[in-house]
Design a protein around this motif. Sequence first.
Motif, mmCIF file in Angstrom:
data_model
loop_
_atom_site.group_PDB
_atom_site.id
_atom_site.type_symbol
_atom_site.label_atom_id
_atom_site.label_comp_id
_atom_site.label_asym_id
_atom_site.label_seq_id
_atom_site.Cartn_x
_atom_site.Cartn_y
_atom_site.Cartn_z
ATOM 1 N N PRO A 54 -139.069 17.529 29.879
ATOM 2 C CA PRO A 54 -137.851 16.910 30.379
ATOM 3 C C PRO A 54 -136.609 17.796 30.208
ATOM 4 C CG PRO A 54 -138.772 15.687 28.522
ATOM 5 C CD PRO A 54 -139.707 16.783 28.842
ATOM 6 N N GLU A 55 -136.596 18.587 29.155
ATOM 7 C CA GLU A 55 -135.431 19.442 28.929
ATOM 8 C C GLU A 55 -135.300 20.497 30.033
ATOM 9 O OE1 GLU A 55 -137.846 18.995 26.509
ATOM 10 O OE2 GLU A 55 -136.761 17.468 25.361
ATOM 11 N N CYS B 92 -134.253 18.823 33.303
ATOM 12 C CA CYS B 92 -132.846 18.428 33.252
ATOM 13 C C CYS B 92 -131.940 19.648 33.396
ATOM 14 C CB CYS B 92 -132.554 17.680 31.956
ATOM 15 S SG CYS B 92 -130.937 16.888 31.942
ATOM 16 N N LYS B 93 -132.341 20.740 32.796
ATOM 17 C CA LYS B 93 -131.547 21.973 32.920
ATOM 18 C C LYS B 93 -131.510 22.429 34.384
ATOM 19 C CE LYS B 93 -131.049 26.598 31.009
ATOM 20 N NZ LYS B 93 -131.528 27.575 30.042
ATOM 21 N N MET C 18 -131.888 20.484 37.004
ATOM 22 C CA MET C 18 -131.076 19.509 37.731
ATOM 23 C C MET C 18 -129.593 19.787 37.483
ATOM 24 S SD MET C 18 -130.876 17.014 39.835
ATOM 25 C CE MET C 18 -132.522 16.327 39.946
ATOM 26 N N ASP C 19 -129.241 20.131 36.277
ATOM 27 C CA ASP C 19 -127.858 20.479 35.943
ATOM 28 C C ASP C 19 -127.405 21.656 36.804
ATOM 29 O OD1 ASP C 19 -125.394 21.090 34.782
ATOM 30 O OD2 ASP C 19 -126.189 21.358 32.776
ATOM 31 N N ALA D 115 -132.865 8.567 38.217
ATOM 32 C CA ALA D 115 -134.027 8.931 37.408
ATOM 33 C C ALA D 115 -135.252 8.248 38.004
ATOM 34 C CB ALA D 115 -133.831 8.488 35.969
ATOM 35 N N LEU E 9 -136.853 11.939 30.243
ATOM 36 C CA LEU E 9 -136.153 12.519 31.390
ATOM 37 C C LEU E 9 -135.071 11.579 31.894
ATOM 38 C CD1 LEU E 9 -135.861 14.795 33.487
ATOM 39 C CD2 LEU E 9 -137.529 13.564 34.880
ATOM 40 N N ALA F 94 -132.169 11.805 29.612
ATOM 41 C CA ALA F 94 -131.491 13.095 29.777
ATOM 42 C C ALA F 94 -130.666 13.112 31.061
ATOM 43 C CB ALA F 94 -132.513 14.228 29.782
ATOM 44 N N TYR F 95 -131.209 12.541 32.131
ATOM 45 C CA TYR F 95 -130.461 12.461 33.391
ATOM 46 C C TYR F 95 -129.217 11.589 33.232
ATOM 47 C CZ TYR F 95 -133.791 14.782 36.561
ATOM 48 O OH TYR F 95 -134.560 15.693 37.234
ATOM 49 N N LEU G 16 -126.689 13.635 31.428
ATOM 50 C CA LEU G 16 -126.193 14.660 32.342
ATOM 51 C C LEU G 16 -125.178 14.068 33.311
ATOM 52 C CD1 LEU G 16 -126.279 17.501 33.608
ATOM 53 C CD2 LEU G 16 -128.244 16.721 34.965
#
Length: 100
Positions: free
Chosen positions: A1-2, A5-6, A8-9, A26, A48, A51-52, A55
């Motif tokens: 997930p990290e 997410c990175k 997606m960022d 999500a 995830l 995290a989203y 973010l």
Amino acid sequence: PEAACKKMDHFLTSLTLDQKKILLIAPPPMKFGQWVQDQELIDDSITLAKAYQALSERLGIRFADAGKWNIPLAYDGVHMTQEGHRAFAEGVIEYLHKGE
């Protein structure tokens, strides 16, 4: 997930759209199925979503968690069924109508 997410960022920060026009959704969490045989994958799909959400808060964009929309998944534990696609669309429409 990290890592997801990175990525997606990076994607979201590269957009030139007005942030008010962006809605990060999500996906529903995975479930046991043909492609999902490990609880860790399910746990990661839940992580995830969290995290989203973090973010979206950091970037100041809207966020919706499809995991709250009771979306049926197919035999593989990943993809939405026909009913799942309908539930997803209904969730998006409801979110947009509420103006959240």
